[in-house]
Scaffold this motif. Structure first.
Motif, mmCIF file in Angstrom:
data_model
loop_
_atom_site.group_PDB
_atom_site.id
_atom_site.type_symbol
_atom_site.label_atom_id
_atom_site.label_comp_id
_atom_site.label_asym_id
_atom_site.label_seq_id
_atom_site.Cartn_x
_atom_site.Cartn_y
_atom_site.Cartn_z
ATOM 1 N N GLN A 182 38.768 41.589 52.432
ATOM 2 C CA GLN A 182 38.987 42.725 51.524
ATOM 3 C C GLN A 182 39.885 43.780 52.182
ATOM 4 O O GLN A 182 40.714 44.391 51.510
ATOM 5 C CB GLN A 182 37.640 43.353 51.100
ATOM 6 N N ARG A 206 43.223 42.689 51.754
ATOM 7 C CA ARG A 206 43.693 42.918 50.369
ATOM 8 C C ARG A 206 44.159 44.355 50.165
ATOM 9 O O ARG A 206 45.120 44.604 49.439
ATOM 10 C CB ARG A 206 42.601 42.562 49.365
ATOM 11 N N VAL A 236 40.966 46.970 44.758
ATOM 12 C CA VAL A 236 40.426 45.898 45.599
ATOM 13 C C VAL A 236 38.927 45.819 45.332
ATOM 14 O O VAL A 236 38.138 46.581 45.902
ATOM 15 C CB VAL A 236 40.726 46.146 47.093
ATOM 16 N N GLY A 237 38.552 44.957 44.424
ATOM 17 C CA GLY A 237 37.129 44.783 44.117
ATOM 18 C C GLY A 237 36.547 46.008 43.437
ATOM 19 O O GLY A 237 37.263 46.781 42.782
#
Ligand SMILES: N[C@@H](CCC(=O)N[C@@H](CS)C(=O)NCC(=O)O)C(=O)O
Length: 190
Positions: A87, A90, A137-138
């Motif tokens: 993550q 990312r 991101v998420g």
């Protein structure tokens, strides 16, 4: 830690760093730099002659991404980088990809051929990222948000209506609920 930010209200790169400073509740002094009439001392602080610049206990740092990384590392609460390495990668991917969006944005400001189409291509990609998650991101707020948002709020300057991208508009609404973003929206409207 004594922090001074050299900043210009109108500069979206400075917005990035103000969002992190203010979001984390970090105390700092603000020195306004007049961009149309830049002081000679700015180049002594930053050889690139640009804002934002941060003075941290006499250490001079510049480049908004480096500043935001520094602030997140020195003021880890609330954390703005995910704990999962993929993550974190990312977040860095989004920030690098964002450069295609900003290149298209500035090309559109110069009214270059093809720029608006390129910008819409980047916005479609961004929108696809936000269709199934609240943040870039998420589902957690990261350094990607202050990294990208300042340009999204300026898209009207190149005639792009963000309402065409409901997922991006919803993300903007989500961020406008944070006081540091609301403060920047007021500055933009001033
Ligand atoms: N890559 C730099 C870009 C900073 C930048 O371009 N700042 C602009 C203002 S938005 C600037 O200081 N330009 C100098 C000028 O206008 O002469 C960063 O991320 O901090």
């Amino acid at each position: 830690m004594s922090i001074t930010l050299y900043s210009a209200d109108i500069c979206p790169y400075c917005v990035r760093t103000r969002l992190v400073l203010n979001g984390k509740g970090i105390e700092y002094d603000l020195v306004q730099v007049d961009l149309p009439d830049k002081p000679a001392w700015l180049r002594e602080l930053n050889p690139r002659n640009r804002v934002p610049v941060l003075d941290v206990d006499g250490q001079v740092l510049w480049e908004s991404e480096a500043l935001n990384d520094f602030l997140d590392e020195t003021h880890p609460e609330p954390a703005m980088m995910p704990s999962d390495p993929a993550q974190r990668a990312r977040v860095r991917m989004v920030l690098r990809r964002f450069e295609d969006l900003s290149d298209a944005f500035y090309a559109a400001r110069r009214e270059e051929d093809g720029a608006i189409e390129a910008l819409h291509g980047e916005l479609r990609w961004m929108s696809s990222q936000l269709e199934h998650s609240d943040y870039l991101v998420g589902d957690s707020y990261t350094l990607a948000e202050p990294g990208v948002w300042p340009w999204i709020t300026r898209l009207y300057r190149v005639g792009v209506d963000i309402g065409q991208y409901p997922a991006i508009a919803a993300w903007c609404d989500r961020l406008a609920g944070r006081p540091e973003y609301a403060a920047e929206l007021s500055l933009l409207a001033a």
